[in-house]
Design a protein around this motif. Structure first.
Motif, PDB file in Angstrom:
ATOM      1  N   GLY A   1       0.735  -1.254   0.000  1.00 45.55           N
ATOM      2  CA  GLY A   1       0.000   0.000   0.000  1.00 45.55           C
ATOM      3  C   GLY A   1       0.757   1.292   0.000  1.00 45.55           C
ATOM      4  O   GLY A   1       0.179   2.340  -0.304  1.00 45.55           O
TER       5      GLY A   1
ATOM      6  N   HIS B   1      -1.269   4.252   1.027  1.00 44.16           N
ATOM      7  CA  HIS B   1      -1.856   4.083   2.355  1.00 44.16           C
ATOM      8  C   HIS B   1      -0.772   3.878   3.395  1.00 44.16           C
ATOM      9  O   HIS B   1       0.320   3.378   3.098  1.00 44.16           O
ATOM     10  CB  HIS B   1      -2.801   2.876   2.386  1.00 44.16           C
ATOM     11  CG  HIS B   1      -3.973   2.989   1.465  1.00 44.16           C
ATOM     12  ND1 HIS B   1      -4.935   3.953   1.596  1.00 44.16           N
ATOM     13  CD2 HIS B   1      -4.340   2.221   0.390  1.00 44.16           C
ATOM     14  CE1 HIS B   1      -5.849   3.805   0.658  1.00 44.16           C
ATOM     15  NE2 HIS B   1      -5.508   2.766  -0.093  1.00 44.16           N
TER      16      HIS B   1
ATOM     17  N   ASP C   1      -8.760  -1.356   1.816  1.00 42.14           N
ATOM     18  CA  ASP C   1      -8.775  -1.198   0.359  1.00 42.14           C
ATOM     19  C   ASP C   1      -8.403  -2.548  -0.245  1.00 42.14           C
ATOM     20  O   ASP C   1      -7.292  -3.051  -0.026  1.00 42.14           O
ATOM     21  CB  ASP C   1      -7.780  -0.111  -0.046  1.00 42.14           C
ATOM     22  CG  ASP C   1      -7.788   0.202  -1.532  1.00 42.14           C
ATOM     23  OD1 ASP C   1      -8.199  -0.667  -2.323  1.00 42.14           O
ATOM     24  OD2 ASP C   1      -7.359   1.311  -1.897  1.00 42.14           O
TER      25      ASP C   1
ATOM     26  N   TYR D   1      -4.938  -3.568  -1.776  1.00 46.73           N
ATOM     27  CA  TYR D   1      -3.718  -3.658  -0.987  1.00 46.73           C
ATOM     28  C   TYR D   1      -3.934  -4.578   0.211  1.00 46.73           C
ATOM     29  O   TYR D   1      -5.066  -4.852   0.605  1.00 46.73           O
ATOM     30  CB  TYR D   1      -3.285  -2.269  -0.502  1.00 46.73           C
ATOM     31  CG  TYR D   1      -3.135  -1.266  -1.620  1.00 46.73           C
ATOM     32  CD1 TYR D   1      -2.028  -1.291  -2.458  1.00 46.73           C
ATOM     33  CD2 TYR D   1      -4.122  -0.315  -1.855  1.00 46.73           C
ATOM     34  CE1 TYR D   1      -1.892  -0.378  -3.495  1.00 46.73           C
ATOM     35  CE2 TYR D   1      -3.999   0.604  -2.893  1.00 46.73           C
ATOM     36  CZ  TYR D   1      -2.883   0.567  -3.713  1.00 46.73           C
ATOM     37  OH  TYR D   1      -2.752   1.450  -4.740  1.00 46.73           O
TER      38      TYR D   1
ATOM     39  N   ASP E   1      -3.636  -5.127   4.146  1.00 45.97           N
ATOM     40  CA  ASP E   1      -3.571  -4.378   5.394  1.00 45.97           C
ATOM     41  C   ASP E   1      -2.613  -5.042   6.384  1.00 45.97           C
ATOM     42  O   ASP E   1      -2.452  -6.270   6.381  1.00 45.97           O
ATOM     43  CB  ASP E   1      -4.948  -4.288   6.045  1.00 45.97           C
ATOM     44  CG  ASP E   1      -5.831  -3.230   5.417  1.00 45.97           C
ATOM     45  OD1 ASP E   1      -7.055  -3.368   5.527  1.00 45.97           O
ATOM     46  OD2 ASP E   1      -5.290  -2.264   4.834  1.00 45.97           O
TER      47      ASP E   1
END
Length: 368
Positions: free
Chosen positions: A256, A260, A266, A269, A271
């Motif tokens: 990300g 991010h 999202d 991507y 997390d």
């Protein structure tokens, strides 16, 4: 944010111990993944194995006891012998330090009776990986001529990555930072902002997701990798202003950055599994014992214990050694079942105390 603190009262360096406890054989390729299972936690205060280190960055336990330690500033590789003596093995040729760049990660590989020391370091124009024959017997080790196996990783005054580790699959994993060039993390053609996976000779490992050395992308600055007992790969990552991360690593994953930071929800991507405020962590090296991941934290000046199960968080992370030893640069799972931890108070960002920097030994025990 997930956080739970166990604040201890002591604020002084650990007392020196006379020698390194006997250890079992580390084996090849990796001592970072424990064969045991379950969850583990620190049980006592640390003891000191070595002192007066200068900006140490990486520690690698050796077969039969002892360890190799890298010092970032001048490219020195030290040997801590099984009897507790500290001696110079050699200096890695071509190291150019500056800012956060210099001599970083070390890894040892044995093949057909030959031993190699791998090193990640800053050179005049880039960051690179070299390997050198590791010669001699324990207590009298020396380095042969270096062979460059990977070049072209952009260097900068910060975000230089630098951790090396051989995985359970026998390939060398290399972590890189974005070198302050944020778009490079999303550029599949760039080596920066990545976790790389290469053969011991430096070629892209077979089966890599992009047909190159790139294994994962979308990283800001990864300085810790380890494998839990179930084979899951984990990586620590420095955040920008808000969230540091612990990520479960999967081939071809995009984590990300720079789109991010932290949990984004999202689907494009992956997390992080756990996050911390940057003041509480800034994680560098990590270690795994059973299903537990330990993170050495620089700005946070603490060791985080993270229990995992099936690649997920099993409980809130727990902090120990909070403020006791200052900045923590690396942690490894030692062959004797303990953790070995490098402090990093002499790197220009900490507050050195008498005896700094230190290599510490911390006992851990399994818990239910």
């Amino acid at each position: 944010m997930l956080a739970a603190g166990l604040v201890a009262s002591a604020c002084t360096a650990a007392e020196p111990s006379a020698s390194i406890p006997p250890t079992a054989t580390t084996g090849t390729p990796s001592a970072t993944a424990a064969a045991t299972t379950g969850w583990w936690s620190p049980t006592d205060t640390p003891t000191t194995l070595a002192s007066d280190l200068a900006a140490p960055w990486s520690v690698v336990p050796l077969d039969g006891g002892g360890a190799l330690i890298s010092e970032r500033g001048d490219g020195t590789v030290l040997e801590l012998t099984a009897t507790g003596e500290l001696r110079t093995v050699g200096t890695v040729a071509g190291v150019v330090s500056g800012g956060e760049s210099g001599l970083h990660g070390l890894a040892v590989w044995s093949d057909a009776g030959e031993r190699w020391l791998y090193a990640y370091h800053g050179a005049s124009q880039d960051n690179r990986v070299v390997r050198m024959p590791l010669l001699g017997d324990p207590g009298a080790l020396s380095l042969g001529e270096p062979e460059v196996i990977l070049t072209g990783i952009a260097r900068a005054s910060n975000h230089d990555g630098g951790r090396l580790a051989f995985g359970p699959d026998g390939y060398l994993y290399v972590t890189t930072g974005d070198a302050g060039i944020r778009p490079s993390a999303q550029d599949e053609a760039s080596l920066n902002g990545k976790i790389l996976r290469i053969t011991p000779e430096g070629d892209p490992a077979p089966g890599n997701p992009f047909g190159t050395a790139v294994y994962t992308l979308g990283h800001r600055n990864v300085q810790g990798i380890a494998w839990t007992g179930d084979g899951t790969m984990w990586a620590s990552e420095f955040g920008q202003d808000t969230f540091d991360e612990l990520n479960r690593i999967v081939p071809g994953g995009d984590y990300g950055w720079p789109t991010h930071e932290g949990v984004a929800h999202d689907d494009a991507y992956i997390d992080p599994v756990a996050t911390w405020a940057t003041d509480d962590a800034s994680p560098s090296g990590i270690a795994a014992v059973g299903d537990t991941v330990f993170l050495a934290s620089l700005r946070g000046e603490r060791l985080w214990t993270v229990d995992t199960a099936d690649g997920k968080l099993a409980a809130d992370p727990v902090a120990s050694l909070v403020g006791e030893q200052g900045r923590l640069r690396d942690v490894v799972a030692a062959p004797d079942g303990s953790l070995w931890i490098l402090t990093n108070n002499t790197d220009g960002r900490g507050t050195p105390r008498p005896g700094d920097d230190l290599l510490l030994r911390l006992e851990v025990a399994r818990h239910e």
